[in-house]
Write a protein that holds these residues in place. Structure first.
Motif, PDB file in Angstrom:
ATOM      1  N   UNK A 143       0.876  -1.182   0.000  1.00 39.04           N
ATOM      2  CA  UNK A 143       0.000   0.000   0.000  1.00 39.04           C
ATOM      3  C   UNK A 143       0.910   1.228   0.000  1.00 39.04           C
ATOM      4  N   UNK A 144       1.193   1.781   1.160  1.00 38.81           N
ATOM      5  CA  UNK A 144       2.036   2.985   1.196  1.00 38.81           C
ATOM      6  C   UNK A 144       3.092   2.928   2.285  1.00 38.81           C
ATOM      7  N   UNK A 145       3.397   1.728   2.765  1.00 38.54           N
ATOM      8  CA  UNK A 145       4.429   1.543   3.784  1.00 38.54           C
ATOM      9  C   UNK A 145       5.711   1.036   3.133  1.00 38.54           C
ATOM     10  N   UNK A 146       6.816   1.714   3.434  1.00 38.32           N
ATOM     11  CA  UNK A 146       8.114   1.358   2.867  1.00 38.32           C
ATOM     12  C   UNK A 146       9.087   1.095   4.007  1.00 38.32           C
ATOM     13  N   UNK A 147       9.645  -0.104   4.056  1.00 37.32           N
ATOM     14  CA  UNK A 147      10.672  -0.450   5.037  1.00 37.32           C
ATOM     15  C   UNK A 147      12.037  -0.412   4.364  1.00 37.32           C
ATOM     16  N   UNK A 148      12.985   0.235   5.043  1.00 39.84           N
ATOM     17  CA  UNK A 148      14.344   0.315   4.504  1.00 39.84           C
ATOM     18  C   UNK A 148      15.318   0.554   5.657  1.00 39.84           C
ATOM     19  N   UNK A 149      16.586   0.431   5.359  1.00 37.83           N
ATOM     20  CA  UNK A 149      17.632   0.708   6.349  1.00 37.83           C
ATOM     21  C   UNK A 149      18.955   0.873   5.608  1.00 37.83           C
ATOM     22  N   UNK A 150      19.927   1.509   6.238  1.00 37.39           N
ATOM     23  CA  UNK A 150      21.258   1.545   5.628  1.00 37.39           C
ATOM     24  C   UNK A 150      21.803   0.134   5.433  1.00 37.39           C
ATOM     25  N   UNK A 151      22.520  -0.058   4.368  1.00 37.07           N
ATOM     26  CA  UNK A 151      23.071  -1.374   4.054  1.00 37.07           C
ATOM     27  C   UNK A 151      24.078  -1.819   5.116  1.00 37.07           C
ATOM     28  N   UNK A 152      24.029  -3.111   5.437  1.00 33.86           N
ATOM     29  CA  UNK A 152      24.966  -3.716   6.399  1.00 33.86           C
ATOM     30  C   UNK A 152      24.933  -3.001   7.752  1.00 33.86           C
ATOM     31  N   UNK A 153      23.727  -2.679   8.226  1.00 35.35           N
ATOM     32  CA  UNK A 153      23.562  -1.965   9.495  1.00 35.35           C
ATOM     33  C   UNK A 153      22.904  -2.885  10.512  1.00 35.35           C
ATOM     34  N   UNK A 154      23.389  -2.854  11.750  1.00 27.94           N
ATOM     35  CA  UNK A 154      22.772  -3.700  12.776  1.00 27.94           C
ATOM     36  C   UNK A 154      21.554  -3.001  13.381  1.00 27.94           C
ATOM     37  N   UNK A 155      20.795  -3.770  14.166  1.00 27.32           N
ATOM     38  CA  UNK A 155      19.535  -3.256  14.715  1.00 27.32           C
ATOM     39  C   UNK A 155      19.750  -2.070  15.645  1.00 27.32           C
ATOM     40  N   UNK A 156      20.820  -2.111  16.422  1.00 30.80           N
ATOM     41  CA  UNK A 156      21.088  -1.016  17.353  1.00 30.80           C
ATOM     42  C   UNK A 156      21.294   0.296  16.608  1.00 30.80           C
ATOM     43  N   UNK A 157      21.998   0.246  15.489  1.00 35.78           N
ATOM     44  CA  UNK A 157      22.233   1.458  14.697  1.00 35.78           C
ATOM     45  C   UNK A 157      20.941   1.956  14.073  1.00 35.78           C
ATOM     46  N   UNK A 158      20.091   1.040  13.590  1.00 30.05           N
ATOM     47  CA  UNK A 158      18.800   1.447  13.025  1.00 30.05           C
ATOM     48  C   UNK A 158      17.972   2.189  14.066  1.00 30.05           C
ATOM     49  N   UNK A 159      17.904   1.641  15.284  1.00 27.99           N
ATOM     50  CA  UNK A 159      17.143   2.297  16.351  1.00 27.99           C
ATOM     51  C   UNK A 159      17.752   3.654  16.697  1.00 27.99           C
ATOM     52  N   UNK A 160      19.072   3.731  16.683  1.00 24.88           N
ATOM     53  CA  UNK A 160      19.750   4.995  16.987  1.00 24.88           C
ATOM     54  C   UNK A 160      19.460   6.046  15.925  1.00 24.88           C
ATOM     55  N   UNK A 161      19.467   5.638  14.669  1.00 20.76           N
ATOM     56  CA  UNK A 161      19.158   6.571  13.577  1.00 20.76           C
ATOM     57  C   UNK A 161      17.770   7.168  13.772  1.00 20.76           C
ATOM     58  N   UNK A 162      16.807   6.319  14.079  1.00 20.48           N
ATOM     59  CA  UNK A 162      15.439   6.807  14.262  1.00 20.48           C
ATOM     60  C   UNK A 162      15.362   7.817  15.399  1.00 20.48           C
ATOM     61  N   UNK A 163      15.958   7.484  16.535  1.00 22.06           N
ATOM     62  CA  UNK A 163      15.889   8.395  17.679  1.00 22.06           C
ATOM     63  C   UNK A 163      16.679   9.681  17.413  1.00 22.06           C
ATOM     64  N   UNK A 164      17.756   9.591  16.674  1.00 20.52           N
ATOM     65  CA  UNK A 164      18.525  10.792  16.317  1.00 20.52           C
ATOM     66  C   UNK A 164      17.668  11.747  15.496  1.00 20.52           C
ATOM     67  N   UNK A 165      16.969  11.217  14.503  1.00 17.24           N
ATOM     68  CA  UNK A 165      16.098  12.049  13.674  1.00 17.24           C
ATOM     69  C   UNK A 165      14.980  12.678  14.497  1.00 17.24           C
ATOM     70  N   UNK A 166      14.439  11.918  15.437  1.00 18.55           N
ATOM     71  CA  UNK A 166      13.397  12.460  16.316  1.00 18.55           C
ATOM     72  C   UNK A 166      13.952  13.578  17.194  1.00 18.55           C
ATOM     73  N   UNK A 167      15.075  13.332  17.843  1.00 21.69           N
ATOM     74  CA  UNK A 167      15.637  14.306  18.773  1.00 21.69           C
ATOM     75  C   UNK A 167      16.038  15.594  18.068  1.00 21.69           C
ATOM     76  N   UNK A 168      16.523  15.479  16.853  1.00 21.70           N
ATOM     77  CA  UNK A 168      16.903  16.674  16.098  1.00 21.70           C
ATOM     78  C   UNK A 168      15.707  17.393  15.500  1.00 21.70           C
ATOM     79  N   UNK A 169      14.541  16.745  15.522  1.00 18.28           N
ATOM     80  CA  UNK A 169      13.369  17.339  14.915  1.00 18.28           C
ATOM     81  C   UNK A 169      13.383  17.285  13.401  1.00 18.28           C
ATOM     82  N   UNK A 170      14.174  16.371  12.834  1.00 20.40           N
ATOM     83  CA  UNK A 170      14.346  16.312  11.382  1.00 20.40           C
ATOM     84  C   UNK A 170      13.327  15.428  10.682  1.00 20.40           C
ATOM     85  N   UNK A 171      12.930  14.324  11.306  1.00 18.74           N
ATOM     86  CA  UNK A 171      12.025  13.379  10.651  1.00 18.74           C
ATOM     87  C   UNK A 171      11.379  12.474  11.694  1.00 18.74           C
TER      88      UNK A 171
END
Length: 466
Positions: free
Chosen positions: A389-417
């Protein structure tokens, strides 16, 4: 202080107009100050700034209508996660259409209560017409389909299990691992057996596992399928599931809270083939329908399927009033007082028509496919799968789960996304749930750039710590 004016009556609009000017200015000022999809700084900063801007909420002496509206609405807008921003795409949290929000204002000003006809004469007639029309979209081949307005998918799913219980007693629910959490919660609330959860190894219900579960368990059985999962947007194989439930004399409920509006798109409605074979269907128009919450629907193939919800309260539906022709509304919900949510939905459908709504749906799905293309074309990013439908899952290549979670929280904390997170069989992914039909290709490219920069920062910080 003079007695505050009311919103209703012939004088209500005159009193509302200057207040609305204040509200609209405050919404603009708050969004301008925020300058992005959400406030920067994280929860502690947002809470502190809100308290500093609003002051005491219950002062000894009131500040006046315009001051209170300006102060609180500006603070709320400045600290909002704004789904109208193209980089606010974490959840099934839609940016409401302006016309739907305007209709919601009228509903608030008139304030009909949908629990008795004498509180909502025209609103009750409008709701009946709307629910009949929506039910006919789902069940075009039945004579008297019907639907109820709910607070969303959770309440609609609970009602579906309640109706099955009232028809058959303590039904055993069978769902897949991809089902919405409200199915398990509804079984608990209704005192039903804990649902049998079968695998969904590819993101959709495993029909071989369903066949085995239907064979192994004695009736009465209720299978709940999903048309648009919250994690990936995948749609269960509805025709195969309907065939199996028919063969095994089980009932079928389809949770189409997310995917249901695909019915309005000639391009995409094929994905909901066999939806009409369900004994009940959940629809949620504050997702892919662009309504302010709440705007849920539970549809059934025959209006008599709802008879078990009848409830008697003499001050609301006295027998002699009903016999005299006053509509009985208590059986239209588990709630008593409830808002006329049908108004904003009816305004939207009439204003846009089938082709207008289809255009919004098609634009949104096309944006999701464009985002998937951008991810596919970027060697530094990995796409989970093509969007259903309209959901897209993606992540940086060769990235572990901890880094994915960190990326998300970084974007939230910075107010970027605002991106969501979804866990699949092969790890944690960033989730973009696109619901804004105004999103442009440039918006999507900038979003991926923000993710790439946050990933680089997270990788650098991780290397420094090691």
């Amino acid at each position: 202080m003079p007695t505050p004016p009311l919103a209703g009556g012939t004088a209500g609009p005159t009193h509302l107009r200057p207040l609305l000017d204040t509200v609209l200015a405050a919404l603009h000022d708050g969004a301008t100050r925020r300058g992005g999809p959400l406030p920067a700084g994280g929860p502690d900063t947002t809470t502190l700034e809100l308290h500093e801007r609003t002051g005491p909420l219950i002062p000894d002496h009131g500040t006046g209508a315009h001051h209170a509206l300006r102060t609180l609405v500006t603070a709320l807008a400045e600290g909002a996660a704004d789904p109208a921003h193209p980089h606010c795409a974490a959840h099934l949290h839609t940016p409401p259409l302006a016309l739907a929000a305007a209709a919601d204002l009228a509903a608030s000003a008139l304030n009909p209560s949908m629990d008795s006809w004498d509180q909502a004469p025209a609103a009750s007639a409008l709701e009946a017409a709307l629910t009949t029309a929506l039910a006919a979209e789902i069940y075009p081949q039945t004579r008297n389909p019907d639907a109820l307005v709910t607070t969303g998918g959770t309440e609609a799913n609970q009602l579906a299990l309640l109706l099955a219980r009232e028809r058959h007693g303590p039904v055993q629910t069978i769902c897949a691992a991809n089902a919405h959490h409200s199915i398990t919660r509804a079984a608990w609330l209704l005192g039903l057996p804990r649902p049998v959860v079968i695998p969904a190894p590819t993101g959709v219900m495993d029909t071989d596992a369903l066949r085995e579960a239907l064979t192994r368990h004695d009736g009465p059985l209720l299978v709940t399928a999903t048309a648009g999962t919250t994690d990936t947007g995948r749609i269960d194989p509805l025709t195969d599931i309907a065939d199996l439930t028919t063969t095994h004399n089980a009932e079928l409920h389809i949770d189409a809270a997310y995917g249901g509006p695909l019915l309005f798109s000639p391009t995409h409605r094929h994905a909901l083939r066999s939806l009409h074979r369900a004994h009940s269907v959940t629809l949620d128009l504050h997702k892919l329908g662009w309504q302010p919450a709440s705007a849920g629907i539970l549809a059934v193939p025959d209006h008599h399927d709802l008879d078990v919800l009848h409830h008697h309260a003499p001050y609301l539906n006295a027998d002699d009033d009903t016999d005299a022709g006053l509509p009985d509304l208590l059986g239209r919900s588990l709630r008593t007082t409830r808002r006329p949510d049908a108004l904003k939905i009816a305004v939207t459908l009439q204003a846009l028509g089938r082709d207008g709504l289809a255009d919004l749906i098609d634009r949104t799905i096309a944006a999701a496919h464009h985002l998937a293309d951008l991810v596919d074309d970027n060697p530094g990013l990995q796409l989970y799968e093509r969007p259903t439908i309209s959901t897209v899952l993606f992540r940086p290549t060769h990235t572990d789960d901890t880094t994915v979670a960190t990326i998300r929280r970084t974007l939230l904390t910075r107010g970027h996304a605002v991106l969501g997170r979804a866990r699949t069989h092969n790890g944690l992914w960033l989730k973009a749930t696109l619901l804004n039909p105004h999103t442009t290709p440039d918006d999507l490219r900038r979003l991926l750039t923000l993710v790439t920069h946050a990933h680089a920062d997270a990788t650098t910080e991780g290397s420094t710590l090691r």
